[in-house]
Design a protein around this motif. Structure first.
Motif, PDB file in Angstrom:
ATOM      1  N   PRO A 418     -97.774 -62.817 -31.192  1.00 40.32           N
ATOM      2  CA  PRO A 418     -99.234 -62.712 -31.001  1.00 40.32           C
ATOM      3  C   PRO A 418    -100.016 -62.831 -32.303  1.00 40.32           C
ATOM      4  CG  PRO A 418     -98.085 -61.062 -29.685  1.00 40.32           C
ATOM      5  CD  PRO A 418     -97.062 -61.672 -30.583  1.00 40.32           C
ATOM      6  N   ALA A 419     -99.519 -62.214 -33.385  1.00 40.02           N
ATOM      7  CA  ALA A 419    -100.248 -62.238 -34.648  1.00 40.02           C
ATOM      8  C   ALA A 419    -100.152 -63.595 -35.337  1.00 40.02           C
ATOM      9  CB  ALA A 419     -99.720 -61.145 -35.582  1.00 40.02           C
ATOM     10  N   VAL A 420     -98.963 -64.197 -35.332  1.00 34.93           N
ATOM     11  CA  VAL A 420     -98.759 -65.444 -36.079  1.00 34.93           C
ATOM     12  C   VAL A 420     -99.141 -66.665 -35.246  1.00 34.93           C
ATOM     13  CG1 VAL A 420     -97.083 -66.890 -37.288  1.00 34.93           C
ATOM     14  CG2 VAL A 420     -96.923 -64.391 -37.465  1.00 34.93           C
ATOM     15  N   ALA A 421     -98.466 -66.875 -34.126  1.00 34.86           N
ATOM     16  CA  ALA A 421     -98.680 -68.091 -33.336  1.00 34.86           C
ATOM     17  C   ALA A 421    -100.034 -68.084 -32.626  1.00 34.86           C
ATOM     18  CB  ALA A 421     -97.548 -68.260 -32.326  1.00 34.86           C
ATOM     19  N   LEU A 422    -100.331 -67.001 -31.902  1.00 33.31           N
ATOM     20  CA  LEU A 422    -101.618 -66.944 -31.208  1.00 33.31           C
ATOM     21  C   LEU A 422    -102.769 -66.803 -32.198  1.00 33.31           C
ATOM     22  CD1 LEU A 422    -100.821 -64.748 -28.068  1.00 33.31           C
ATOM     23  CD2 LEU A 422    -100.752 -67.236 -28.340  1.00 33.31           C
ATOM     24  N   GLY A 423    -102.495 -66.202 -33.349  1.00 31.24           N
ATOM     25  CA  GLY A 423    -103.525 -66.079 -34.373  1.00 31.24           C
ATOM     26  C   GLY A 423    -103.996 -67.426 -34.901  1.00 31.24           C
ATOM     27  N   LEU A 424    -103.151 -68.439 -34.788  1.00 34.24           N
ATOM     28  CA  LEU A 424    -103.543 -69.789 -35.203  1.00 34.24           C
ATOM     29  C   LEU A 424    -104.486 -70.452 -34.207  1.00 34.24           C
ATOM     30  CD1 LEU A 424    -100.072 -70.961 -36.477  1.00 34.24           C
ATOM     31  CD2 LEU A 424    -102.157 -70.971 -37.862  1.00 34.24           C
ATOM     32  N   VAL A 425    -104.508 -69.923 -32.993  1.00 33.15           N
ATOM     33  CA  VAL A 425    -105.308 -70.511 -31.917  1.00 33.15           C
ATOM     34  C   VAL A 425    -106.599 -69.737 -31.681  1.00 33.15           C
ATOM     35  CG1 VAL A 425    -105.293 -71.197 -29.491  1.00 33.15           C
ATOM     36  CG2 VAL A 425    -103.200 -71.375 -30.843  1.00 33.15           C
ATOM     37  N   THR A 426    -106.525 -68.413 -31.827  1.00 28.28           N
ATOM     38  CA  THR A 426    -107.683 -67.580 -31.511  1.00 28.28           C
ATOM     39  C   THR A 426    -107.759 -66.378 -32.451  1.00 28.28           C
ATOM     40  OG1 THR A 426    -108.744 -66.217 -29.807  1.00 28.28           O
ATOM     41  CG2 THR A 426    -106.341 -66.316 -29.793  1.00 28.28           C
ATOM     42  N   ARG A 427    -108.979 -65.920 -32.684  1.00 33.14           N
ATOM     43  CA  ARG A 427    -109.226 -64.726 -33.489  1.00 33.14           C
ATOM     44  C   ARG A 427    -109.641 -63.564 -32.574  1.00 33.14           C
ATOM     45  NH1 ARG A 427    -110.320 -60.770 -35.865  1.00 33.14           N
ATOM     46  NH2 ARG A 427    -110.807 -60.460 -38.068  1.00 33.14           N
ATOM     47  N   TRP A 428    -109.443 -63.730 -31.270  1.00 30.71           N
ATOM     48  CA  TRP A 428    -109.957 -62.754 -30.316  1.00 30.71           C
ATOM     49  C   TRP A 428    -109.282 -61.395 -30.441  1.00 30.71           C
ATOM     50  CZ3 TRP A 428    -107.626 -60.254 -26.052  1.00 30.71           C
ATOM     51  CH2 TRP A 428    -108.520 -59.554 -25.230  1.00 30.71           C
ATOM     52  N   PHE A 429    -107.988 -61.354 -30.709  1.00 32.31           N
ATOM     53  CA  PHE A 429    -107.266 -60.086 -30.738  1.00 32.31           C
ATOM     54  C   PHE A 429    -107.762 -59.193 -31.878  1.00 32.31           C
ATOM     55  CE2 PHE A 429    -104.206 -62.840 -28.550  1.00 32.31           C
ATOM     56  CZ  PHE A 429    -103.851 -62.031 -27.481  1.00 32.31           C
ATOM     57  N   HIS A 430    -107.827 -57.890 -31.595  1.00 36.58           N
ATOM     58  CA  HIS A 430    -108.182 -56.894 -32.604  1.00 36.58           C
ATOM     59  C   HIS A 430    -106.929 -56.540 -33.394  1.00 36.58           C
ATOM     60  CE1 HIS A 430    -109.501 -53.081 -34.380  1.00 36.58           C
ATOM     61  NE2 HIS A 430    -110.753 -53.394 -34.049  1.00 36.58           N
ATOM     62  N   ARG A 431    -107.083 -56.358 -34.697  1.00 34.33           N
ATOM     63  CA  ARG A 431    -105.920 -56.083 -35.540  1.00 34.33           C
ATOM     64  C   ARG A 431    -105.178 -54.807 -35.119  1.00 34.33           C
ATOM     65  NH1 ARG A 431    -108.920 -54.270 -41.241  1.00 34.33           N
ATOM     66  NH2 ARG A 431    -110.312 -52.708 -40.325  1.00 34.33           N
ATOM     67  N   GLY A 432    -105.924 -53.786 -34.701  1.00 32.48           N
ATOM     68  CA  GLY A 432    -105.295 -52.549 -34.241  1.00 32.48           C
ATOM     69  C   GLY A 432    -104.493 -52.760 -32.975  1.00 32.48           C
ATOM     70  N   ALA A 433    -105.002 -53.583 -32.078  1.00 33.44           N
ATOM     71  CA  ALA A 433    -104.298 -53.863 -30.826  1.00 33.44           C
ATOM     72  C   ALA A 433    -103.035 -54.674 -31.088  1.00 33.44           C
ATOM     73  CB  ALA A 433    -105.227 -54.629 -29.874  1.00 33.44           C
ATOM     74  N   LEU A 434    -103.070 -55.567 -32.057  1.00 32.62           N
ATOM     75  CA  LEU A 434    -101.884 -56.350 -32.394  1.00 32.62           C
ATOM     76  C   LEU A 434    -100.782 -55.456 -32.948  1.00 32.62           C
ATOM     77  CD1 LEU A 434    -103.502 -59.510 -34.017  1.00 32.62           C
ATOM     78  CD2 LEU A 434    -102.227 -59.416 -31.867  1.00 32.62           C
ATOM     79  N   ILE A 435    -101.162 -54.483 -33.764  1.00 28.13           N
ATOM     80  CA  ILE A 435    -100.172 -53.540 -34.293  1.00 28.13           C
ATOM     81  C   ILE A 435     -99.591 -52.683 -33.171  1.00 28.13           C
ATOM     82  CG2 ILE A 435     -99.844 -51.549 -35.809  1.00 28.13           C
ATOM     83  CD1 ILE A 435    -101.989 -52.761 -37.653  1.00 28.13           C
ATOM     84  N   ALA A 436    -100.452 -52.224 -32.256  1.00 29.04           N
ATOM     85  CA  ALA A 436     -99.985 -51.422 -31.122  1.00 29.04           C
ATOM     86  C   ALA A 436     -99.063 -52.235 -30.222  1.00 29.04           C
ATOM     87  CB  ALA A 436    -101.186 -50.898 -30.326  1.00 29.04           C
ATOM     88  N   GLY A 437     -99.423 -53.502 -29.961  1.00 29.35           N
ATOM     89  CA  GLY A 437     -98.581 -54.362 -29.143  1.00 29.35           C
ATOM     90  C   GLY A 437     -97.227 -54.606 -29.782  1.00 29.35           C
ATOM     91  N   TRP A 438     -97.246 -54.841 -31.096  1.00 32.86           N
ATOM     92  CA  TRP A 438     -95.989 -55.026 -31.831  1.00 32.86           C
ATOM     93  C   TRP A 438     -95.092 -53.805 -31.688  1.00 32.86           C
ATOM     94  CZ3 TRP A 438     -94.481 -51.862 -35.920  1.00 32.86           C
ATOM     95  CH2 TRP A 438     -93.326 -52.259 -36.604  1.00 32.86           C
ATOM     96  N   ALA A 439     -95.642 -52.620 -31.887  1.00 30.84           N
ATOM     97  CA  ALA A 439     -94.856 -51.388 -31.805  1.00 30.84           C
ATOM     98  C   ALA A 439     -94.306 -51.173 -30.395  1.00 30.84           C
ATOM     99  CB  ALA A 439     -95.707 -50.192 -32.230  1.00 30.84           C
ATOM    100  N   ALA A 440     -95.131 -51.420 -29.378  1.00 30.45           N
ATOM    101  CA  ALA A 440     -94.696 -51.233 -27.994  1.00 30.45           C
ATOM    102  C   ALA A 440     -93.597 -52.229 -27.621  1.00 30.45           C
ATOM    103  CB  ALA A 440     -95.884 -51.372 -27.043  1.00 30.45           C
ATOM    104  N   GLY A 441     -93.803 -53.499 -27.972  1.00 28.11           N
ATOM    105  CA  GLY A 441     -92.798 -54.509 -27.666  1.00 28.11           C
ATOM    106  C   GLY A 441     -91.485 -54.230 -28.349  1.00 28.11           C
ATOM    107  N   LEU A 442     -91.553 -53.802 -29.599  1.00 29.19           N
ATOM    108  CA  LEU A 442     -90.338 -53.494 -30.351  1.00 29.19           C
ATOM    109  C   LEU A 442     -89.604 -52.312 -29.732  1.00 29.19           C
ATOM    110  CD1 LEU A 442     -88.936 -54.581 -32.883  1.00 29.19           C
ATOM    111  CD2 LEU A 442     -90.159 -52.862 -34.218  1.00 29.19           C
ATOM    112  N   ALA A 443     -90.340 -51.278 -29.380  1.00 31.18           N
ATOM    113  CA  ALA A 443     -89.721 -50.090 -28.795  1.00 31.18           C
ATOM    114  C   ALA A 443     -89.062 -50.412 -27.454  1.00 31.18           C
ATOM    115  CB  ALA A 443     -90.772 -48.990 -28.623  1.00 31.18           C
TER     116      ALA A 443
END
Length: 537
Positions: A418-443
């Protein structure tokens, strides 16, 4: 070592020394005024053309472990092992436009790593740190697995012990330290020529000695018919078809998220090089399909894996097959192809991991005023540390555990999508939400991997990547790739988190990039001016 392998060992050693010499000579190849910058040491001056990039990226993605692991998986599980073929075909259309955009913005702003881009795009050093650490963690076991490939060849030649591997990686560390990315770029030519030669000879010569392809497939089917495992066979069945498709898709999405893959792309001199490479690289996928067929050939040849510590090492299937089928001199060439095939990706991976540490940890948190020369020095030293860590994985851990770490690595690196690939397409995501998504997906991903057993190998946890859907309450015996499920959780949390944070008007980071950085038409005057300016500074 026994006398019967002397010819193989001599040829293997000579070719290994040849490419090692090329690695040291590479420091003088296209030599710049100074190597004391990450642009030169870590990205080869961002000057590689179509041919060099094609060999470099191909040598980066198709590793020694691919050479031994894919046919070993086909040898043990049948058709499921062919997932590597469709994913390396699907990946190139998926990343075609994304990589062009990444090259453009990185070239304009001097980005060296994917975390550099994330830092600028979302204005978040924390998110960049997360991406950098994820990349390093996912890359380390990948380097260790190149050692597994070399070790399999050495075992087939009767050489035991870890000293030869330590020496080989010591040489690799020395010429990578001196030559940077130029070393694997130069060696990749030899590596790929050897691999193409060995595989073409193998698919023409070995079947003629085994009674033809009909007998090879009949032998494989007969073997799988005798096993109690319902998911093996020369064709897929209802229990593994979904997992096969999702594993191929997930692996395709993950492939160019790995730092070493992006490093090869950023070393290209322009976008046309990337376009031509994405169109031509599927040629490697054709060869990969032929490599996978070696697993069926090994069954027909009644190959017995070498036993180590009372356990059969399936990674030795291909080396043993070559030893049985080829004359000694050509077996030596084949072994050299596998061994050299470990050096190219291992060098690029260590460089990519070192660049991540230098740019996104050292410079961001330890020394913000670091000069280009200091950055290059730190990267060189860290690349040595990374290789020592890879060797330590082989010396201290069960090789099977190293393979499991790579399995985990694929699930882990997917969480940066989401941060790298989708970040190249859109700036819509909030940085805090990207960190939360990363942590949830990893867990979630690690929890699922922990729940998967492998009774055949006596493992209660981390026994594979196929998660039973029945564990989610579904009335089915089908399984699905953990990485895709974890990524789905990541995306859901990132989307919901962004909606909540935007509604709460929580401040977001500023985007340091510009819309013109992403324009795919290099003929655009504004983009051309920026690219020319970036090239001259």
């Amino acid at each position: 070592m026994t006398g019967e392998h002397l010819t193989e060992l001599i040829i293997f050693g000579l070719l290994f020394l040849l490419v090692s010499g090329m690695g040291f000579v590479a420091a003088r190849w296209r030599r710049p005024t100074t190597m004391e910058s990450l642009d030169e040491w870590g990205l080869g001056g961002r000057s590689f053309g179509s041919w060099i990039s094609w060999f470099l990226i191909g040598g980066d993605l198709y590793t020694a472990y691919t050479f031994v692991a894919v046919p070993a998986l086909v040898f043990g599980a049948g058709a499921a092992g062919f997932y590597a073929v469709p994913y390396t075909i699907v990946v190139y259309p998926l990343v075609f436009l994304v990589l062009i955009r990444l090259w453009s913005v990185s070239h304009v702003h001097g980005f060296v790593t994917p975390a550099d881009f994330v830092r600028a795009r979302f204005g978040s050093p924390t998110l960049a740190l997360v991406v950098a650490i994820t990349g390093i963690v996912a890359t380390m076991p990948y380097i260790a697995l190149q050692l597994v490939g070399i070790e399999a060849v050495l075992k087939a030649m009767g050489i035991t012990g870890h000293l030869p591997i330590v020496i080989a990686f010591g040489i690799l560390a020395a010429y990578t330290y001196q030559s940077g990315l130029r070393a694997p770029a130069l060696i990749a030519f030899v590596k790929d020529v050897l691999i193409y030669l060995v595989i073409i000879v193998a698919v023409l010569y070995i079947p003629s000695k085994l009674g033809g392809w009909g007998n090879i497939f009949d032998s494989a089917q007969a073997k799988f018919d005798k096993t109690p495992v319902p998911s093996d066979g020369i064709l897929l069945n209802g229990t593994n078809q979904l997992n096969y498709a999702m594993l191929a898709l997930g692996s395709a999405l993950a492939l160019f998220l790995y730092p070493h893959s992006i490093t090869g792309v950023l070393a290209s001199k322009n976008r046309d090089v990337i376009k031509r490479n994405m169109a031509a690289l599927p040629a490697y996928s054709f060869v990969l399909g032929l490599i996978a067929l070696l697993g069926f050939m090994a069954i027909a040849a009644n190959v017995k894996p070498i036993v180590t510590d009372g356990k059969p090492d399936t990674n030795t299937v291909v080396p043993v097959l070559f030893d049985q089928m080829f004359p000694s001199w050509f077996t030596g060439v084949a072994y050299a192809a596998i061994g050299i095939g470990a050096l190219v990706p291992a060098a690029i991976m260590s460089i990519a991991a070192a660049n991540l540490f230098t740019r996104n940890i050292y410079r961001e948190y330890l020394r913000k005023d670091a000069t280009e020369a200091q950055e290059a020095k730190v990267s060189k030293l860290v690349s040595l540390v990374v290789k020592v860590g890879a060797v330590a994985c082989i010396l201290l851990l069960d090789p099977q555990f190293s393979i499991d770490l790579q399995l985990i690595g694929g699930v882990v690196i997917l969480q940066t999508l989401p941060a790298v690939a989708l970040g190249l397409v859109t700036r819509w995501f909030h940085r805090g939400a990207l960190i939360a998504g990363w942590a949830a997906g990893l867990a979630v991903g690690l929890w699922m991997l922990y729940q998967i057993p492998n009774p055949a190998k006596g493992k209660a946890h981390f026994g594979g990547s196929a998660y039973p859907l029945g564990e989610l309450g579904l009335d089915t015996k089908m399984t699905v790739y953990v990485g895709v499920l974890a990524l789905a959780v990541n995306l859901v949390i990132a989307v919901l988190g962004t909606l909540v944070l935007r509604a709460a008007k929580v401040a977001d980071g500023e985007d340091a990039t510009k819309a013109s950085d992403y324009v795919a038409d290099e003929g655009d005057p504004k983009v051309k001016k920026e690219l020319d300016l970036a090239s001259s500074t």
